[in-house]
Design a protein around this motif. Structure first.
Motif, short mmCIF file in Angstrom:
data_model
loop_
_atom_site.label_atom_id
_atom_site.label_comp_id
_atom_site.label_asym_id
_atom_site.label_seq_id
_atom_site.Cartn_x
_atom_site.Cartn_y
_atom_site.Cartn_z
N PHE A 91 0.87 -1.19 0.00
CA PHE A 91 0.00 0.00 0.00
C PHE A 91 0.90 1.24 0.00
N ILE A 92 0.64 2.16 -0.92
CA ILE A 92 1.52 3.33 -1.04
C ILE A 92 0.72 4.63 -0.95
N ASP A 93 1.12 5.46 0.00
CA ASP A 93 0.53 6.79 0.18
C ASP A 93 1.53 7.79 -0.39
N ILE A 94 1.16 8.45 -1.49
CA ILE A 94 2.09 9.36 -2.18
C ILE A 94 1.91 10.80 -1.68
N HIS A 95 3.02 11.39 -1.25
CA HIS A 95 3.07 12.79 -0.78
C HIS A 95 4.21 13.50 -1.50
N ARG A 96 4.37 14.79 -1.19
CA ARG A 96 5.62 15.46 -1.54
C ARG A 96 6.06 16.27 -0.34
N ASP A 97 7.39 16.36 -0.19
CA ASP A 97 7.95 17.08 0.95
C ASP A 97 7.64 18.57 0.82
N ALA A 98 7.66 19.26 1.94
CA ALA A 98 7.37 20.70 1.90
C ALA A 98 8.64 21.50 1.68
N LEU A 99 8.82 22.55 2.46
CA LEU A 99 9.88 23.52 2.17
C LEU A 99 11.28 22.97 2.36
N THR A 100 11.71 22.15 1.40
CA THR A 100 13.06 21.61 1.46
C THR A 100 13.83 22.16 0.27
N PRO A 101 15.12 22.46 0.45
CA PRO A 101 15.88 23.00 -0.68
C PRO A 101 15.90 22.02 -1.85
N LYS A 102 15.71 22.53 -3.04
CA LYS A 102 15.62 21.68 -4.24
C LYS A 102 16.84 20.79 -4.39
N LYS A 103 17.99 21.29 -3.97
CA LYS A 103 19.23 20.53 -4.09
C LYS A 103 19.11 19.17 -3.37
N SER A 104 18.42 19.19 -2.22
CA SER A 104 18.33 17.96 -1.42
C SER A 104 17.22 17.02 -1.90
N THR A 105 16.33 17.51 -2.76
CA THR A 105 15.22 16.66 -3.22
C THR A 105 15.37 16.26 -4.69
N THR A 106 16.55 16.49 -5.27
CA THR A 106 16.77 16.21 -6.69
C THR A 106 18.03 15.37 -6.88
N CYS A 107 17.94 14.42 -7.80
CA CYS A 107 19.13 13.63 -8.14
C CYS A 107 19.23 13.56 -9.66
N GLU A 108 20.32 13.00 -10.14
CA GLU A 108 20.46 12.85 -11.59
C GLU A 108 20.56 11.37 -11.93
N VAL A 109 19.73 10.93 -12.86
CA VAL A 109 19.76 9.54 -13.29
C VAL A 109 19.85 9.50 -14.80
N ASN A 110 20.89 8.85 -15.30
CA ASN A 110 21.13 8.79 -16.75
C ASN A 110 21.03 10.17 -17.41
N ALA A 115 13.20 13.70 -9.10
CA ALA A 115 12.96 13.97 -7.68
C ALA A 115 13.50 12.79 -6.88
N ARG A 116 13.97 13.05 -5.67
CA ARG A 116 14.39 11.97 -4.78
C ARG A 116 13.19 11.57 -3.93
N ILE A 117 13.27 10.37 -3.37
CA ILE A 117 12.17 9.93 -2.49
C ILE A 117 12.65 9.81 -1.04
N LEU A 118 11.74 10.13 -0.14
CA LEU A 118 11.97 9.97 1.29
C LEU A 118 10.86 9.06 1.81
N LEU A 119 11.24 8.01 2.53
CA LEU A 119 10.24 7.11 3.09
C LEU A 119 10.00 7.47 4.55
N ILE A 120 8.73 7.67 4.90
CA ILE A 120 8.37 8.04 6.26
C ILE A 120 7.75 6.83 6.96
N VAL A 121 8.28 6.52 8.13
CA VAL A 121 7.77 5.39 8.91
C VAL A 121 7.09 5.93 10.17
N GLY A 122 5.84 5.53 10.37
CA GLY A 122 5.11 5.92 11.57
C GLY A 122 5.53 5.07 12.76
N SER A 123 5.38 5.61 13.96
CA SER A 123 5.74 4.85 15.17
C SER A 123 4.57 4.82 16.15
#
Length: 209
Positions: A91-110, A115-123
């Protein structure tokens, strides 16, 4: 051929309104399915067309008119999906991060920016969630697989205080796809890589069962 009556992946958005500012001009489309939903649709299409993995996507709005009740509402959707489609493995809940610098949320592939992904785990900090470590294990596993296939794609796995409805299944993922400063194109490229990884995870769980 795909058996659409037995989807293996279920996708939904708790915060439907979230958008990608460079492409959509605003952070939220109140009361509508925003950029994250477009990314979720692309994830479903890619899973099915490229990886022959049947998926189901809910278009139910959960974050309007009361943002604070988003997770209460998406829990209903999640439980319905689980009940209606016992075949679902992830089951996948799709979000996007809020005010984070673009540099930290972007990668280069080929040579392309994604966009990069961050996985959030609830506790279990706020609400009962006795098996949350199983969710953490699963998220770590998905992240490891993603990192092996696409180095630099995963920003991390972050444990937070909320439960995020992950008590419903040990295979619930909350995926932040990029941040506000990413473009829709970058988000789409990200979910194409995510689709690859999720299809591998699903195939493995099918072989085991």
């Amino acid at each position: 051929s795909l058996d659409r009556t037995k989807p293996l992946v279920a996708i939904y958005c708790t915060h439907n309104a979230e958008c990608y500012v460079p492409s959509q001009g605003k952070e939220k489309l109140e009361g509508k399915n925003g950029g994250v939903y477009i990314a979720a649709e692309h994830l479903k299409e890619t899973l099915e067309t490229k990886y022959q993995t049947a998926a189901i996507l809910s278009n139910t709005i959960h974050d309007y008119p009361d943002w604070a009740k988003s997770y209460t509402k998406s829990l209903v959707t999640l439980e319905q999906l689980k009940k209606e489609f016992p075949s679902v493995k992830v089951f996948i809940d799709i979000h996007r991060d809020a005010l984070t610098p673009k540099k930290s949320t972007t990668c280069e592939v080929n040579g392309k920016k994604a966009a990069r992904i961050l996985l959030i785990v609830g506790s279990d900090t706020r609400l009962p969630h006795p098996n949350w470590k199983q969710n953490q294990q699963f998220a770590n596993y998905v992240a490891k697989l993603a990192e092996e296939h696409y180095p630099g794609f995963v920003k991390g796995v972050r444990v937070q205080d909320g439960r995020y409805n992950q008590h419903v299944s040990p295979h619930c993922l909350l995926v932040e796809v990029g941040g506000t400063e990413n473009t829709l194109e970058e988000a789409k490229l990200a979910v194409e890589m995510l689709a690859d990884v999720i299809s591998l995870v699903v195939k493995e769980s099918e072989e085991e069962s």
